[in-house]
Design a protein around this motif. Structure first.
Motif, PDB file in Angstrom:
ATOM      1  N   ASP A 177     -20.433 -31.685  32.431  1.00  0.00           N
ATOM      2  CA  ASP A 177     -20.537 -32.011  31.002  1.00  0.00           C
ATOM      3  C   ASP A 177     -20.216 -33.476  30.719  1.00  0.00           C
ATOM      4  O   ASP A 177     -20.901 -34.123  29.911  1.00  0.00           O
ATOM      5  CB  ASP A 177     -19.642 -31.083  30.188  1.00  0.00           C
ATOM      6  CG  ASP A 177     -20.074 -29.625  30.297  1.00  0.00           C
ATOM      7  OD1 ASP A 177     -21.287 -29.372  30.443  1.00  0.00           O
ATOM      8  OD2 ASP A 177     -19.201 -28.749  30.259  1.00  0.00           O
ATOM      9  N   GLU A 237     -23.220 -35.483  31.922  1.00  0.00           N
ATOM     10  CA  GLU A 237     -24.330 -35.380  30.975  1.00  0.00           C
ATOM     11  C   GLU A 237     -24.098 -36.288  29.773  1.00  0.00           C
ATOM     12  O   GLU A 237     -25.015 -36.993  29.337  1.00  0.00           O
ATOM     13  CB  GLU A 237     -24.499 -33.937  30.502  1.00  0.00           C
ATOM     14  CG  GLU A 237     -25.617 -33.822  29.471  1.00  0.00           C
ATOM     15  CD  GLU A 237     -25.812 -32.410  28.977  1.00  0.00           C
ATOM     16  OE1 GLU A 237     -26.871 -31.828  29.293  1.00  0.00           O
ATOM     17  OE2 GLU A 237     -24.912 -31.890  28.275  1.00  0.00           O
ATOM     18  N   LEU A 241     -32.671 -35.359  28.174  1.00  0.00           N
ATOM     19  CA  LEU A 241     -32.637 -34.066  28.846  1.00  0.00           C
ATOM     20  C   LEU A 241     -34.046 -33.636  29.237  1.00  0.00           C
ATOM     21  O   LEU A 241     -34.968 -33.691  28.429  1.00  0.00           O
ATOM     22  CB  LEU A 241     -32.017 -33.028  27.902  1.00  0.00           C
ATOM     23  CG  LEU A 241     -31.850 -31.626  28.442  1.00  0.00           C
ATOM     24  CD1 LEU A 241     -30.839 -31.610  29.584  1.00  0.00           C
ATOM     25  CD2 LEU A 241     -31.379 -30.699  27.322  1.00  0.00           C
ATOM     26  N   PRO A 293     -32.203 -28.187  30.848  1.00  0.00           N
ATOM     27  CA  PRO A 293     -30.773 -28.016  30.573  1.00  0.00           C
ATOM     28  C   PRO A 293     -29.990 -27.426  31.742  1.00  0.00           C
ATOM     29  O   PRO A 293     -30.545 -26.794  32.645  1.00  0.00           O
ATOM     30  CB  PRO A 293     -30.746 -27.047  29.394  1.00  0.00           C
ATOM     31  CG  PRO A 293     -32.104 -27.062  28.815  1.00  0.00           C
ATOM     32  CD  PRO A 293     -33.040 -27.423  29.932  1.00  0.00           C
ATOM     33  N   LYS A 294     -28.702 -27.617  31.665  1.00  0.00           N
ATOM     34  CA  LYS A 294     -27.735 -27.091  32.632  1.00  0.00           C
ATOM     35  C   LYS A 294     -27.978 -25.598  32.853  1.00  0.00           C
ATOM     36  O   LYS A 294     -28.156 -24.832  31.911  1.00  0.00           O
ATOM     37  CB  LYS A 294     -26.326 -27.318  32.078  1.00  0.00           C
ATOM     38  CG  LYS A 294     -25.202 -26.769  32.911  1.00  0.00           C
ATOM     39  CD  LYS A 294     -23.875 -27.067  32.187  1.00  0.00           C
ATOM     40  CE  LYS A 294     -22.683 -26.520  32.906  1.00  0.00           C
ATOM     41  NZ  LYS A 294     -21.435 -26.829  32.167  1.00  0.00           N
ATOM     42  N   TYR A 295     -27.988 -25.214  34.127  1.00  0.00           N
ATOM     43  CA  TYR A 295     -28.110 -23.798  34.464  1.00  0.00           C
ATOM     44  C   TYR A 295     -27.268 -23.532  35.705  1.00  0.00           C
ATOM     45  O   TYR A 295     -26.923 -24.446  36.457  1.00  0.00           O
ATOM     46  CB  TYR A 295     -29.573 -23.388  34.683  1.00  0.00           C
ATOM     47  CG  TYR A 295     -30.263 -24.085  35.827  1.00  0.00           C
ATOM     48  CD1 TYR A 295     -30.293 -23.519  37.109  1.00  0.00           C
ATOM     49  CD2 TYR A 295     -30.889 -25.316  35.641  1.00  0.00           C
ATOM     50  CE1 TYR A 295     -30.930 -24.157  38.153  1.00  0.00           C
ATOM     51  CE2 TYR A 295     -31.523 -25.953  36.695  1.00  0.00           C
ATOM     52  CZ  TYR A 295     -31.542 -25.378  37.945  1.00  0.00           C
ATOM     53  OH  TYR A 295     -32.158 -26.017  38.988  1.00  0.00           O
ATOM     54  N   GLY A 332     -28.907 -29.412  36.563  1.00  0.00           N
ATOM     55  CA  GLY A 332     -29.741 -29.767  35.419  1.00  0.00           C
ATOM     56  C   GLY A 332     -30.517 -31.023  35.736  1.00  0.00           C
ATOM     57  O   GLY A 332     -30.216 -31.715  36.718  1.00  0.00           O
ATOM     58  N   TYR A 365     -32.723 -34.635  34.129  1.00  0.00           N
ATOM     59  CA  TYR A 365     -32.782 -35.632  33.059  1.00  0.00           C
ATOM     60  C   TYR A 365     -33.877 -36.633  33.380  1.00  0.00           C
ATOM     61  O   TYR A 365     -34.366 -36.705  34.509  1.00  0.00           O
ATOM     62  CB  TYR A 365     -31.427 -36.357  32.946  1.00  0.00           C
ATOM     63  CG  TYR A 365     -30.334 -35.384  32.642  1.00  0.00           C
ATOM     64  CD1 TYR A 365     -29.959 -35.125  31.335  1.00  0.00           C
ATOM     65  CD2 TYR A 365     -29.720 -34.658  33.651  1.00  0.00           C
ATOM     66  CE1 TYR A 365     -28.989 -34.175  31.048  1.00  0.00           C
ATOM     67  CE2 TYR A 365     -28.755 -33.704  33.382  1.00  0.00           C
ATOM     68  CZ  TYR A 365     -28.396 -33.473  32.068  1.00  0.00           C
ATOM     69  OH  TYR A 365     -27.453 -32.518  31.786  1.00  0.00           O
TER      70      TYR A 365
END
Length: 131
Positions: free
Chosen positions: A84, A87, A97, A100-102, A111, A113
């Motif tokens: 986090d 990011e 992005l 997204p974060k998974y 994730g 970008y």
């Protein structure tokens, strides 16, 4: 077997890309333009003796890939300690992005970008509790 030992990221604006990666990941640079014959910055991504590779940012030698096109080249994934926080730094540095974060269950958070040059890259935080 062969292992990756270096990377090159092709960019439209070398100064902008250097500022982005310095702000997002703390990378440092050395000007190797004289050796390469074009705008070229050697990249140090971490301390000597730690896991990872160094590389370069270099002037793109043709048109930029289409924004909605498939990836043309390798996607680099950076290991991070705090997903986090990383990011937040990426977004504050001008990144956007892409995916997204998974969770990679039982392994890590992942994730993707876009950097300021439209290149896709990933971040990866190991976490056995990721679900």
């Amino acid at each position: 077997m062969s292992r990756p030992v270096r990377f090159e990221i092709h960019v439209d604006d070398l100064d902008r890309a250097m500022a982005f990666y310095a702000a997002a990941f703390g990378w440092s640079y050395e000007d190797w333009s004289e050796f390469a014959g074009l705008p070229y910055a050697g990249v140090t991504t971490g301390e000597e003796g730690t896991l990872g590779i160094n590389g370069a940012l270099m002037q793109r030698q043709g048109p930029s890939p289409a924004a909605d096109g498939a990836v043309k080249g390798a996607v680099l994934t950076m290991g991070v300690e705090d997903y986090d926080e990383s990011e937040q730094r990426i977004l504050e540095a001008g990144g956007t992005l892409a995916l997204p974060k998974y969770a990679l269950p039982g392994m890590a958070w992942q994730g993707y970008y876009l950097d300021t040059e439209g290149n896709v890259f990933g971040i990866h935080q190991p976490d056995e509790d990721a679900r």
